[in-house]
Design a protein around this motif. Structure first.
Motif, short mmCIF file in Angstrom:
data_model
loop_
_atom_site.label_atom_id
_atom_site.label_comp_id
_atom_site.label_asym_id
_atom_site.label_seq_id
_atom_site.Cartn_x
_atom_site.Cartn_y
_atom_site.Cartn_z
N LEU A 24 0.83 -1.21 0.00
CA LEU A 24 0.00 0.00 0.00
C LEU A 24 0.87 1.26 0.00
O LEU A 24 0.63 2.18 -0.78
N PRO A 70 -5.10 7.74 -2.77
CA PRO A 70 -5.38 7.60 -1.33
C PRO A 70 -6.85 7.87 -1.02
O PRO A 70 -7.37 8.92 -1.35
N HIS A 71 -7.49 6.89 -0.44
CA HIS A 71 -8.86 7.06 0.03
C HIS A 71 -9.10 6.16 1.24
O HIS A 71 -8.36 5.20 1.48
N GLU A 110 -9.33 -1.40 4.25
CA GLU A 110 -9.16 -2.78 3.79
C GLU A 110 -7.82 -3.35 4.21
O GLU A 110 -7.72 -4.54 4.53
N VAL A 111 -6.79 -2.53 4.23
CA VAL A 111 -5.47 -3.03 4.55
C VAL A 111 -5.25 -3.16 6.05
O VAL A 111 -4.64 -4.13 6.51
N LYS A 141 -11.30 3.93 2.07
CA LYS A 141 -11.60 2.52 1.87
C LYS A 141 -10.32 1.69 1.73
O LYS A 141 -10.22 0.59 2.26
N CYS A 142 -9.37 2.25 1.03
CA CYS A 142 -8.10 1.56 0.81
C CYS A 142 -7.38 1.29 2.14
O CYS A 142 -6.91 0.18 2.39
N GLU A 189 -2.02 4.02 -6.81
CA GLU A 189 -3.28 3.97 -6.09
C GLU A 189 -3.60 5.36 -5.57
O GLU A 189 -2.72 6.09 -5.13
N SER A 231 2.52 1.71 -3.39
CA SER A 231 1.54 2.03 -4.43
C SER A 231 1.09 3.48 -4.32
O SER A 231 0.78 4.13 -5.32
#
Length: 143
Positions: free
Chosen positions: A122, A133-134, A140-141, A136-137, A131, A125
């Motif tokens: 993450l 940045p938000h 999830e991690v 949700k990301c 990716e 990325s």
């Protein structure tokens, strides 16, 4: 078949596959640690492992070409160097250094370190702007 039964069967299959993954993952971790106790050449073992993978992949590609009759996709050397080589190098280093680490650290530290790899993926990325940045990301991690 009624949808509740189908849903239940799908859930049981998923649980079974996850458990199977964990059994093999833990099994190969303990096997590698046991093997590295007497065999002190982890990078050579990785080299042999990847050479066997290469040969089996070539054999599979040839068999699929004979079976389907479709021609193989041939990449140029430029594509190999730009697209395939970085991934291959990262994979080889991941496997080789993971095997080498068994000579120096415990299995519990190895497992914790490998589990944190998702955080590093993450991070890089986001650094390389692969990716956005938000929230949700991150959820999830980290959850």
């Amino acid at each position: 078949m009624a949808w509740p039964v189908q849903f239940l069967l799908r859930g049981l299959r998923t649980i079974g596959l996850v458990l199977l993954y964990y059994v093999f993952s833990i099994g190969i971790t303990f096997y590698n640690k046991w093997l590295m106790k007497d065999f002190h050449y982890p990078l050579f073992m990785t080299l042999v492992h990847l050479a066997i993978n290469f040969c089996l992949s070539a054999l599979t590609r040839q068999a699929m070409q004979c079976w389907t009759g479709k021609p193989r996709i041939i990449l140029s050397w430029g594509d190999y160097l730009r697209k395939v080589a970085p991934t291959a190098l990262a994979t080889a280093l991941d496997i080789g250094l993971s095997n080498w680490s068994f000579l120096f650290i415990t299995i519990s530290l190895y497992t914790m370190t490998k589990s944190s790899a998702v955080l590093f993926i993450l991070f890089f990325s986001l650094v390389f702007k692969l990716e956005e940045p938000h929230k949700k990301c991150f959820t999830e991690v980290t959850v």
